[in-house]
Design a protein around this motif. Structure first.
Motif, mmCIF file in Angstrom:
data_model
loop_
_atom_site.group_PDB
_atom_site.id
_atom_site.type_symbol
_atom_site.label_atom_id
_atom_site.label_comp_id
_atom_site.label_asym_id
_atom_site.label_seq_id
_atom_site.Cartn_x
_atom_site.Cartn_y
_atom_site.Cartn_z
ATOM 1 N N PHE A 199 3.192 -29.024 -11.603
ATOM 2 C CA PHE A 199 3.547 -28.680 -10.229
ATOM 3 C C PHE A 199 2.544 -27.675 -9.651
ATOM 4 O O PHE A 199 2.065 -27.839 -8.522
ATOM 5 C CB PHE A 199 4.969 -28.105 -10.204
ATOM 6 C CG PHE A 199 5.441 -27.678 -8.856
ATOM 7 C CD1 PHE A 199 5.891 -28.608 -7.925
ATOM 8 C CD2 PHE A 199 5.443 -26.335 -8.503
ATOM 9 C CE1 PHE A 199 6.342 -28.210 -6.675
ATOM 10 C CE2 PHE A 199 5.884 -25.928 -7.252
ATOM 11 C CZ PHE A 199 6.330 -26.871 -6.338
ATOM 12 N N LEU A 240 13.601 -25.636 -8.545
ATOM 13 C CA LEU A 240 13.069 -26.713 -9.363
ATOM 14 C C LEU A 240 12.620 -26.221 -10.738
ATOM 15 O O LEU A 240 12.853 -26.879 -11.752
ATOM 16 C CB LEU A 240 11.870 -27.354 -8.646
ATOM 17 C CG LEU A 240 12.112 -27.885 -7.237
ATOM 18 C CD1 LEU A 240 10.803 -28.309 -6.586
ATOM 19 C CD2 LEU A 240 13.103 -29.035 -7.284
ATOM 20 N N TYR A 241 11.939 -25.080 -10.743
ATOM 21 C CA TYR A 241 11.374 -24.534 -11.978
ATOM 22 C C TYR A 241 11.565 -23.026 -11.982
ATOM 23 O O TYR A 241 11.709 -22.401 -10.932
ATOM 24 C CB TYR A 241 9.874 -24.838 -12.076
ATOM 25 C CG TYR A 241 9.537 -26.287 -11.861
ATOM 26 C CD1 TYR A 241 9.775 -27.227 -12.855
ATOM 27 C CD2 TYR A 241 9.001 -26.714 -10.656
ATOM 28 C CE1 TYR A 241 9.479 -28.565 -12.641
ATOM 29 C CE2 TYR A 241 8.698 -28.052 -10.445
ATOM 30 C CZ TYR A 241 8.936 -28.969 -11.443
ATOM 31 O OH TYR A 241 8.647 -30.289 -11.244
ATOM 32 N N GLN A 242 11.491 -22.462 -13.167
ATOM 33 C CA GLN A 242 11.593 -21.010 -13.292
ATOM 34 C C GLN A 242 10.691 -20.548 -14.421
ATOM 35 O O GLN A 242 10.549 -21.234 -15.434
ATOM 36 C CB GLN A 242 13.038 -20.613 -13.583
ATOM 37 C CG GLN A 242 13.238 -19.124 -13.748
ATOM 38 C CD GLN A 242 14.702 -18.753 -13.878
ATOM 39 O OE1 GLN A 242 15.545 -19.282 -13.171
ATOM 40 N NE2 GLN A 242 14.998 -17.840 -14.791
ATOM 41 N N THR A 243 10.086 -19.398 -14.249
ATOM 42 C CA THR A 243 9.288 -18.779 -15.295
ATOM 43 C C THR A 243 9.387 -17.273 -15.137
ATOM 44 O O THR A 243 9.984 -16.782 -14.186
ATOM 45 C CB THR A 243 7.815 -19.242 -15.248
ATOM 46 O OG1 THR A 243 7.137 -18.748 -16.418
ATOM 47 C CG2 THR A 243 7.104 -18.774 -13.996
ATOM 48 N N CYS A 299 5.673 -21.310 -19.176
ATOM 49 C CA CYS A 299 5.963 -22.393 -18.220
ATOM 50 C C CYS A 299 6.248 -23.702 -18.942
ATOM 51 O O CYS A 299 5.672 -23.982 -19.998
ATOM 52 C CB CYS A 299 4.760 -22.623 -17.297
ATOM 53 S SG CYS A 299 4.337 -21.221 -16.279
ATOM 54 N N SER A 300 7.087 -24.510 -18.333
ATOM 55 C CA SER A 300 7.294 -25.869 -18.836
ATOM 56 C C SER A 300 6.081 -26.726 -18.435
ATOM 57 O O SER A 300 5.326 -26.359 -17.527
ATOM 58 C CB SER A 300 8.568 -26.467 -18.231
ATOM 59 O OG SER A 300 8.413 -26.619 -16.826
ATOM 60 N N ARG A 312 11.041 -18.240 -9.288
ATOM 61 C CA ARG A 312 11.754 -19.503 -9.112
ATOM 62 C C ARG A 312 11.006 -20.320 -8.067
ATOM 63 O O ARG A 312 10.704 -19.821 -6.987
ATOM 64 C CB ARG A 312 13.187 -19.242 -8.666
ATOM 65 C CG ARG A 312 14.025 -18.623 -9.755
ATOM 66 C CD ARG A 312 15.471 -18.420 -9.321
ATOM 67 N NE ARG A 312 16.217 -17.816 -10.395
ATOM 68 C CZ ARG A 312 16.395 -16.513 -10.529
ATOM 69 N NH1 ARG A 312 15.901 -15.678 -9.641
ATOM 70 N NH2 ARG A 312 17.080 -16.040 -11.542
ATOM 71 N N GLU A 344 6.190 -29.425 -16.838
ATOM 72 C CA GLU A 344 6.434 -29.870 -15.464
ATOM 73 C C GLU A 344 5.992 -28.801 -14.450
ATOM 74 O O GLU A 344 5.417 -29.120 -13.413
ATOM 75 C CB GLU A 344 7.913 -30.205 -15.245
ATOM 76 C CG GLU A 344 8.410 -31.401 -16.033
ATOM 77 C CD GLU A 344 8.794 -31.044 -17.470
ATOM 78 O OE1 GLU A 344 8.902 -29.834 -17.800
ATOM 79 O OE2 GLU A 344 8.978 -31.973 -18.271
ATOM 80 N N LEU A 345 6.282 -27.539 -14.762
ATOM 81 C CA LEU A 345 5.872 -26.461 -13.861
ATOM 82 C C LEU A 345 4.345 -26.348 -13.810
ATOM 83 O O LEU A 345 3.774 -26.168 -12.733
ATOM 84 C CB LEU A 345 6.488 -25.121 -14.285
ATOM 85 C CG LEU A 345 6.045 -23.896 -13.486
ATOM 86 C CD1 LEU A 345 6.264 -24.080 -11.988
ATOM 87 C CD2 LEU A 345 6.753 -22.647 -13.985
#
Length: 188
Positions: A182, A32-35, A175-176, A126, A178-179
């Motif tokens: 989350f 879903l997300y990554q950083t 981070c975005s 991730r 959204e992250l």
């Protein structure tokens, strides 16, 4: 395990939070997300200065009681011993925390420099629906969200603690939005 060996691990395999290797859904699940985080001395020191005070229920209370007792005893000394300078006492009261911070930072530097695995580590995280995967130049580990013991949020970071002395650093600037949302939802 040998019959004659009791209470000792005979095979030193790396410990991992990895799911059952037969569970193939992990390899096909879309993240879903990554950083990412670049671990360095500054991040390691910040982690060790913030997290222990945030996850310990008693340490801040004990420190506050000690500090109040120190201030109270100082006031008693100033008012009962006329030769004692209030300035000298205040200097000591404010110097003690500064010395403690200096000693803690020095200890962090010593530990960091002695452990090559901590030095200049690049980590990619991730986030999936039910777990996160951290991959670094040294290891890859899957962590179910249910095994996160503490999630500490500061103005600039998240610290995901999988044990009392083990965790992951997530820098909010990497981070975005959204992250971040989350991760704040995981906190609840």
């Amino acid at each position: 395990r040998y019959v004659s060996v009791t209470g000792v691990q005979t095979c030193a395999l790396p410990i991992s939070f990895r799911y059952n290797r037969d569970d193939r859904r992990l390899s096909h699940m879309k993240f879903l997300y990554q950083t990412f985080t670049d671990y360095n001395l500054e991040e390691f020191t910040r982690f060790n200065m913030i997290v222990p005070l945030r996850i310990s229920r008693y340490r801040p209370k004990i420190l506050a009681v000690c500090y109040i007792l120190m201030i109270f005893s100082g006031f008693l000394r100033v008012f009962t011993a006329p030769g004692t300078s209030a300035f000298t006492y205040l200097l000591v009261v404010f110097a003690i925390p500064l010395v403690l911070v200096y000693v803690s930072k020095r200890q962090c530097r010593r530990v960091y420099n002695a452990n090559p695995q901590l030095q200049e580590r690049h980590s990619v995280m991730r986030f999936y629906e039910d777990h996160l995967q951290e991959t670094s130049n040294q290891q890859s580990v899957d962590v179910p969200y249910s095994s996160i013991a503490h999630l500490v949020e500061t103005r600039t970071h998240f610290y995901l603690m999988t044990a009392a002395n083990q965790g992951m650093i997530i820098i909010k600037n990497n981070c975005s939005a959204e992250l971040i949302h989350f991760l704040q939802g995981l906190k609840q």
